[in-house]
Design a protein around this motif. Structure first.
Motif, PDB file in Angstrom:
ATOM      1  N   UNK A  15       0.563  -1.262  -0.101  1.00  0.00           N
ATOM      2  CA  UNK A  15       0.051  -0.241   0.330  1.00  0.00           C
ATOM      3  C   UNK A  15       0.980   0.653  -0.355  1.00  0.00           C
ATOM      4  N   UNK A  16       0.388   2.111  -0.763  1.00  0.00           N
ATOM      5  CA  UNK A  16       1.493   2.837  -1.144  1.00  0.00           C
ATOM      6  C   UNK A  16       1.387   4.151  -0.304  1.00  0.00           C
ATOM      7  N   UNK A  17       0.522   5.179  -1.032  1.00  0.00           N
ATOM      8  CA  UNK A  17      -0.477   6.262  -0.048  1.00  0.00           C
ATOM      9  C   UNK A  17      -2.114   6.650   0.391  1.00  0.00           C
ATOM     10  N   UNK A  18      -2.436   7.136   0.458  1.00  0.00           N
ATOM     11  CA  UNK A  18      -3.390   7.702   0.346  1.00  0.00           C
ATOM     12  C   UNK A  18      -3.880   8.029  -0.733  1.00  0.00           C
ATOM     13  N   UNK A  19      -5.223   7.375  -1.905  1.00  0.00           N
ATOM     14  CA  UNK A  19      -4.874   7.826  -3.685  1.00  0.00           C
ATOM     15  C   UNK A  19      -6.397   8.709  -3.118  1.00  0.00           C
ATOM     16  N   UNK A  65      -1.283  17.031  -3.112  1.00  0.00           N
ATOM     17  CA  UNK A  65      -1.526  16.236  -3.433  1.00  0.00           C
ATOM     18  C   UNK A  65      -2.572  15.456  -3.073  1.00  0.00           C
ATOM     19  N   UNK A  66      -3.080  16.025  -2.785  1.00  0.00           N
ATOM     20  CA  UNK A  66      -4.771  15.658  -1.866  1.00  0.00           C
ATOM     21  C   UNK A  66      -5.725  15.890  -3.417  1.00  0.00           C
ATOM     22  N   UNK A  67      -6.785  14.360  -3.617  1.00  0.00           N
ATOM     23  CA  UNK A  67      -7.459  14.322  -3.814  1.00  0.00           C
ATOM     24  C   UNK A  67      -8.655  14.301  -3.180  1.00  0.00           C
ATOM     25  N   UNK A  68     -10.000  15.230  -3.281  1.00  0.00           N
ATOM     26  CA  UNK A  68     -10.988  15.059  -3.185  1.00  0.00           C
ATOM     27  C   UNK A  68     -12.084  14.763  -4.346  1.00  0.00           C
ATOM     28  N   UNK A  69     -12.984  13.489  -4.293  1.00  0.00           N
ATOM     29  CA  UNK A  69     -14.047  13.344  -4.961  1.00  0.00           C
ATOM     30  C   UNK A  69     -15.049  13.283  -4.472  1.00  0.00           C
ATOM     31  N   UNK A  94     -12.262   5.860   1.653  1.00  0.00           N
ATOM     32  CA  UNK A  94     -11.153   6.315   1.312  1.00  0.00           C
ATOM     33  C   UNK A  94     -10.175   5.254   0.944  1.00  0.00           C
ATOM     34  N   UNK A  95      -9.734   6.039   0.206  1.00  0.00           N
ATOM     35  CA  UNK A  95      -8.757   4.969  -1.182  1.00  0.00           C
ATOM     36  C   UNK A  95      -7.314   4.897  -0.716  1.00  0.00           C
ATOM     37  N   UNK A  96      -6.959   3.989  -1.663  1.00  0.00           N
ATOM     38  CA  UNK A  96      -5.566   3.219  -1.249  1.00  0.00           C
ATOM     39  C   UNK A  96      -5.039   3.726  -2.797  1.00  0.00           C
ATOM     40  N   UNK A  97      -3.683   3.850  -2.479  1.00  0.00           N
ATOM     41  CA  UNK A  97      -2.905   3.481  -3.953  1.00  0.00           C
ATOM     42  C   UNK A  97      -1.807   2.139  -3.459  1.00  0.00           C
ATOM     43  N   UNK A  98      -2.485   1.266  -4.947  1.00  0.00           N
ATOM     44  CA  UNK A  98      -1.464  -0.109  -4.630  1.00  0.00           C
ATOM     45  C   UNK A  98      -0.754  -0.395  -6.265  1.00  0.00           C
ATOM     46  N   UNK A  99       0.201  -1.342  -5.661  1.00  0.00           N
ATOM     47  CA  UNK A  99       0.267  -2.017  -7.297  1.00  0.00           C
ATOM     48  C   UNK A  99      -0.104  -3.458  -7.235  1.00  0.00           C
TER      49      UNK A  99
END
Ligand code: FE2
Length: 372
Positions: A15-19, A65-69, A94-99
Motif C-alpha cells: 500500500x503506497x499512499x492515500x489515493x 497531493x490531495x484528491x477529493x472526489x 478512503x482509497x489507497x494507491x496500490x500495486x
C-alpha cells in the motif's frame, strides 16, 4: 497511553499512499464550489452523463497531493442515495494507491476482509486501470487503485473538469496526514484487529479513557499505520463519562460508524490558517488561557505565540519534536465530519497534550446543540 514504533507488523501487500477520499453528497455541484473557494482545491476531473456515466456524477478536485472526489447519485435507486439518506453528506471511501489490485484484493479477502466490489481491470487507449474495494467500519469502504500503467488524467470515463475561475486565498495544503474513524461502543479493538489482520498495519499509539477525558465526556483511541508511515488511521470509540461522549454524538448523528476527521498537512500553518480564515472556514474556539503557560508546557518553538493565539492554533510536543494543529467546526449541518490542519516539526503524535483544551471547546459546542 503508549507509543511504539518497534513492531513493524507484516504488511501483506504493497500500500503506497492515500489515493483519494470520496464523499457522497446530495449536490456535488455546490459542494465543489465550497471546497474550491474555502479550501483552495482546483478542478481536476469529472464523470457524469456527458461522459457516458448515467447513474451519478463525480467531480475530482486537487490540492497539491490531495484528491477529493465528490459524488452525487442521479436517482433514488443509486446505493449512494440510501447512504446519504442515512448518514447525510460524508466520506464513503478512503482509497489507497496500490500495486497489483488483484493481488491486494485476494490477499485481503483471504484474511477475512469483506468484499465490496471485485477487481475490475480496464484496458483502453490510456493503458490499464485497476480498482477493487473492501468494506470497513459503518457503511464505509477502502478502494484499491492501481493506475501505475494508466496514462489518462484520472480514471476511465473521466474527462478534464473545466469550471470558471473563482477567487480565494492560497491555502498551502499539501497532503493527507491521517484519517480518523469513529466506531461503536466496544468496537475499537475489533477494527484494530481487522486492520492488523487484513492489511498487516501496526498499532503505534493507544489511549485509554484515563488519557482522553474531561469532566464530562471521554473516548478511547488507537492509531494504526502502514509500514511506510504514509497511511495513519486512528480509530476512536466512546468511553463512559459524566455526560455524552463526543464520539457518541457523532454516532447518533451519522447514524453509525464513519469518518470523523481528515487531517491535512501544511508546511506553514500560520499562512494556511490565515488564508483559510479569510476564505471563511470556521475553526473551534480555544480559551485564551490555553496560551498563558504554553512555553512551560511545550518549550521553545519557532512560531510567534501571539500569532498562534490570534489564530487559535494549538501546539503539542513529544520526545521527537512538536506539532501545530487546529480543528474546523463540523463542515456540514450534522455534527459529524470535520477537518484538522496540522504542521509537523518532528513529532509523529496526534496532539494528545491538546485533548483537554480541545475537548472543552468541543463540549461547549455540543452543549449549545443540546447533545451533552
Ligand atoms: Fe487528528
Amino acid at each position: 497511553m503508549y507509543i511504539t514504533d518497534k513492531w513493524e507488523g507484516t504488511e501483506y501487500f504493497n500500500i503506497q499512499t492515500f489515493k483519494f477520499v470520496e464523499f457522497y453528497v446530495s449536490n456535488a455541484k455546490q459542494v465543489v464550489h465550497f471546497y474550491r473557494t474555502v479550501f483552495g482545491f482546483k478542478p481536476y476531473a469529472y464523470c457524469g452523463p456527458e461522459t457516458g456515466v448515467v447513474t451519478h456524477v463525480s467531480y475530482v478536485l486537487k490540492n497539491k497531493k490531495i484528491f477529493f472526489v465528490f459524488t452525487t447519485p442521479l436517482s433514488s435507486t443509486h446505493t449512494g442515495s440510501d447512504w446519504i439518506k442515512k448518514h447525510g453528506d460524508g466520506i464513503r471511501d478512503v482509497a489507497f494507491s496500490v500495486l497489483d489490485v488483484k493481488k491486494c484484493y485476494n490477499s485481503a479477502i483471504k484474511r477475512g476482509a469483506i468484499s465490496n466490489s471485485s477487481p475490475i481491470i480496464t484496458n483502453d487507449k490510456n493503458g490499464s486501470f485497476g480498482c477493487a474495494s473492501i468494506k470497513t467500519y459503518g457503511d464505509n469502504i477502502h478502494s484499491f487503485i492501481d493506475d501505475s500503467d494508466y496514462k489518462g488524467l484520472w480514471a476511465p470515463k473521466f474527462v478534464k473538469l473545466n469550471l470558471p475561475d473563482v477567487s480565494y486565498k492560497n491555502t498551502q495544503l499539501i497532503l493527507i496526514d491521517h484519517i480518523v474513524g469513529n466506531v461503536e461502543w466496544d468496537k475499537m479493538d475489533y477494527w484494530r484487529e481487522y486492520y492488523e489482520k487484513v492489511f498487516g498495519f501496526s498499532t503505534f499509539v493507544r489511549f485509554g479513557e484515563g488519557d482522553i477525558s474531561t469532566k464530562y465526556s471521554a473516548l478511547k483511541s488507537v492509531v494504526l499505520r502502514s509500514k511506510n508511515w504514509k497511511i495513519k488511521l486512528p480509530i476512536n470509540e466512546p468511553a463512559k463519562g459524566l455526560k455524552k461522549s463526543q464520539i457518541e454524538e457523532y454516532l447518533d448523528f451519522h447514524e453509525g460508524a464513519g469518518v470523523q476527521h481528515i487531517a491535512i498537512l501544511t508546511d506553514d500553518i500560520i499562512e494556511s490558517i490565515s488564508s483559510l480564515k479569510q476564505n471563511g472556514v470556521e475553526f473551534l474556539d480555544i480559551p485564551d488561557t490555553y496560551y498563558d503557560n504554553l512555553i512551560d508546557r511545550v518549550g521553545g518553538i519557532d512560531e510567534d505565540i501571539k500569532k498562534l493565539k490570534d489564530l487559535s492554533i494549538l501546539v503539542d510536543r513529544d520526545e521527537s519534536g512538536y506539532l501545530l494543529q487546529i480543528f474546523t467546526k463540523p463542515i456540514q449541518d450534522r455534527p459529524t465530519l470535520f477537518i484538522e490542519i496540522i504542521q509537523r516539526k518532528g513529532s509523529q503524535g496526534f496532539g494528545q497534550g491538546n485533548f483537554q483544551a480541545l475537548f472543552e471547546s468541543i463540549e461547549k459546542e455540543q452543549e449549545e446543540r443540546g447533545n451533552l
